[in-house]
Design an enzyme around this catalytic site. Sequence first.
Site, PDB file in Angstrom:
ATOM      1  N   PRO A   2       0.802  -1.214   0.000  1.00 17.80           N
ATOM      2  CA  PRO A   2       0.000   0.000   0.000  1.00 17.80           C
ATOM      3  C   PRO A   2       0.836   1.267   0.000  1.00 17.80           C
ATOM      4  O   PRO A   2       1.848   1.359   0.680  1.00 17.80           O
ATOM      5  CB  PRO A   2      -0.765  -0.107   1.310  1.00 17.80           C
ATOM      6  CG  PRO A   2      -0.042  -1.128   2.125  1.00 17.80           C
ATOM      7  CD  PRO A   2       1.081  -1.666   1.353  1.00 17.80           C
ATOM      8  N   GLU A   3       0.377   2.234  -0.750  1.00 20.70           N
ATOM      9  CA  GLU A   3       0.973   3.561  -0.760  1.00 20.70           C
ATOM     10  C   GLU A   3      -0.001   4.525  -0.073  1.00 20.70           C
ATOM     11  O   GLU A   3      -0.995   4.093   0.489  1.00 20.70           O
ATOM     12  CB  GLU A   3       1.262   4.000  -2.200  1.00 20.70           C
ATOM     13  CG  GLU A   3       2.077   2.992  -2.980  1.00 20.70           C
ATOM     14  CD  GLU A   3       2.359   3.436  -4.398  1.00 20.70           C
ATOM     15  OE1 GLU A   3       2.501   4.646  -4.620  1.00 20.70           O
ATOM     16  OE2 GLU A   3       2.435   2.578  -5.281  1.00 20.70           O
ATOM     17  N   HIS A 100      -0.858 -16.015   8.717  1.00 25.89           N
ATOM     18  CA  HIS A 100       0.052 -14.866   8.764  1.00 25.89           C
ATOM     19  C   HIS A 100      -0.500 -13.699   9.573  1.00 25.89           C
ATOM     20  O   HIS A 100      -0.178 -12.553   9.319  1.00 25.89           O
ATOM     21  CB  HIS A 100       0.420 -14.394   7.350  1.00 25.89           C
ATOM     22  CG  HIS A 100       0.933 -15.487   6.475  1.00 25.89           C
ATOM     23  ND1 HIS A 100       2.125 -16.132   6.719  1.00 25.89           N
ATOM     24  CD2 HIS A 100       0.415 -16.070   5.375  1.00 25.89           C
ATOM     25  CE1 HIS A 100       2.311 -17.061   5.796  1.00 25.89           C
ATOM     26  NE2 HIS A 100       1.286 -17.046   4.973  1.00 25.89           N
ATOM     27  N   ARG A 119       4.149 -11.555   3.749  1.00 18.95           N
ATOM     28  CA  ARG A 119       5.590 -11.433   3.438  1.00 18.95           C
ATOM     29  C   ARG A 119       6.423 -10.892   4.597  1.00 18.95           C
ATOM     30  O   ARG A 119       7.643 -10.904   4.527  1.00 18.95           O
ATOM     31  CB  ARG A 119       5.781 -10.543   2.200  1.00 18.95           C
ATOM     32  CG  ARG A 119       5.492 -11.293   0.914  1.00 18.95           C
ATOM     33  CD  ARG A 119       5.630 -10.403  -0.291  1.00 18.95           C
ATOM     34  NE  ARG A 119       7.004 -10.182  -0.681  1.00 18.95           N
ATOM     35  CZ  ARG A 119       7.369  -9.443  -1.738  1.00 18.95           C
ATOM     36  NH1 ARG A 119       6.446  -8.846  -2.458  1.00 18.95           N
ATOM     37  NH2 ARG A 119       8.613  -9.300  -2.039  1.00 18.95           N
ATOM     38  N   ARG A 153      20.165  17.414  -6.762  1.00 20.53           N
ATOM     39  CA  ARG A 153      20.177  15.946  -6.682  1.00 20.53           C
ATOM     40  C   ARG A 153      20.402  15.314  -8.047  1.00 20.53           C
ATOM     41  O   ARG A 153      19.825  15.726  -9.035  1.00 20.53           O
ATOM     42  CB  ARG A 153      18.874  15.443  -6.064  1.00 20.53           C
ATOM     43  CG  ARG A 153      18.662  15.996  -4.694  1.00 20.53           C
ATOM     44  CD  ARG A 153      17.694  15.198  -3.878  1.00 20.53           C
ATOM     45  NE  ARG A 153      17.651  15.731  -2.520  1.00 20.53           N
ATOM     46  CZ  ARG A 153      18.391  15.255  -1.538  1.00 20.53           C
ATOM     47  NH1 ARG A 153      19.214  14.234  -1.743  1.00 20.53           N
ATOM     48  NH2 ARG A 153      18.328  15.800  -0.341  1.00 20.53           N
TER      49      ARG A 153
END
Length: 272
Positions: A2-3, A100, A119, A153
Site C-alpha cells: 500500500p501507498e 500470517h 511477506r 540531486r
Amino acid sequence: MPELPEVETIANGVHQRVVGARITSVWTSGKPQTFKTPPAALEAALSDSTILEVKRVGKTIVMRVRPESAGDAAPLDFLIHLGMTGRLVVATPDVPPPPHTHAVLSLADGREVRFVDPRRFGRLSLAAGTYTGPGAEPTTIGEQEFIALFRGRKLAIKAALLHQSLLHGVGNIYADESLFRAGIRPTRPAGRLTRAELLRLREALRAVLARAIQLGGSSVSDYVDAEGMRGYFQIEHAVYGRGGQPCKTCGTPVKKIVVGGRGTHYCPQCQR
DNA sequence: CGTCCCACCTGATTGC
DNA sequence: TGCAATCAGGTGGGAC
C-alpha cells in the site's frame, strides 16, 4: 503493497470503526522481524488503553491511544507499517484469523483489530512522542518547499519521489502515474528539472493522490480496506502495469524499464 | 552524506 | 500437469 491512498483508506476505515474503543488485551505472533518494539513491550503498552484516533502519516498507520491504568499517562502513538502485503482489519472472533496474522488487539466490545502480513515486510512499533514521519507530506507541501527538495540531486526523479525522507507516502504506482501526468520522463536527474516542470509534478502528484483516495486506492492484486473492499483507482492507471499497451493519450506503446531497482512505466512520446 | 543495490519474505503468475 | 523461474504496492543497511 500500500501507498499513501491505500494507507489513508485503511486508516480512515479503521478509525470509523474503533475510535473510542478500549483495548483489553493484545496477542502477538512474536515473529521478531515484525516487531521493531519488542512484542512484550507492545502488549504491555496497549493493553487497557483507549483508541483516540487512527490516521495516516506517510505510509504509516498511526493509532493514538491513551493508557487507562496510569491516571494521567500521556497518549502514545502505535505505528503500523504495512510493508508490501500488510493488512489491518476489524473482525469478530467468530471469523477465524487468516494465516500470517501477527497481532490481534482485543476490544472491550468483543471485536478484534488484526494485523495480517504474509511477506512480513510490515513493522509494528511504538513512537517515542508524536509521530511525524520521515519527510514532507505530498498532499499539503508548498511550491517552494517542493522545489527545494530536489535541488542539486543527481538521482533519477523517479527514485527521488520514492525517497521517503524527502516526500513520504509516494510509492511505485503513484510515482509513475504522477510523472506521466506531468509529462516528465522518470529517468531525468531530479536536480535538472526546471521550476515549471517541478510545479507541474507537484500538481500532478496532488491530483493523482486525491483522485486515488476518492476511489479507495488501487487494488492491483489483493489489497483491501478495513471492510475488505477493493479500491478502484487501478482502472484509471495511465502507465502503471500497462507495459507494452498503447498510451491512453497518444497510442505509443508504454515502456517498462527498471529505475532504482523498481519496475518503471512511462510513455516515451508523452514524457520527455 | 548521496546514491546504488540487494536482502528480507511469501504467494501468484508465467514459461518451459 | 508440474515444477522452476520471475515478479510484486517497501524498506534498511552495507558498499562505494
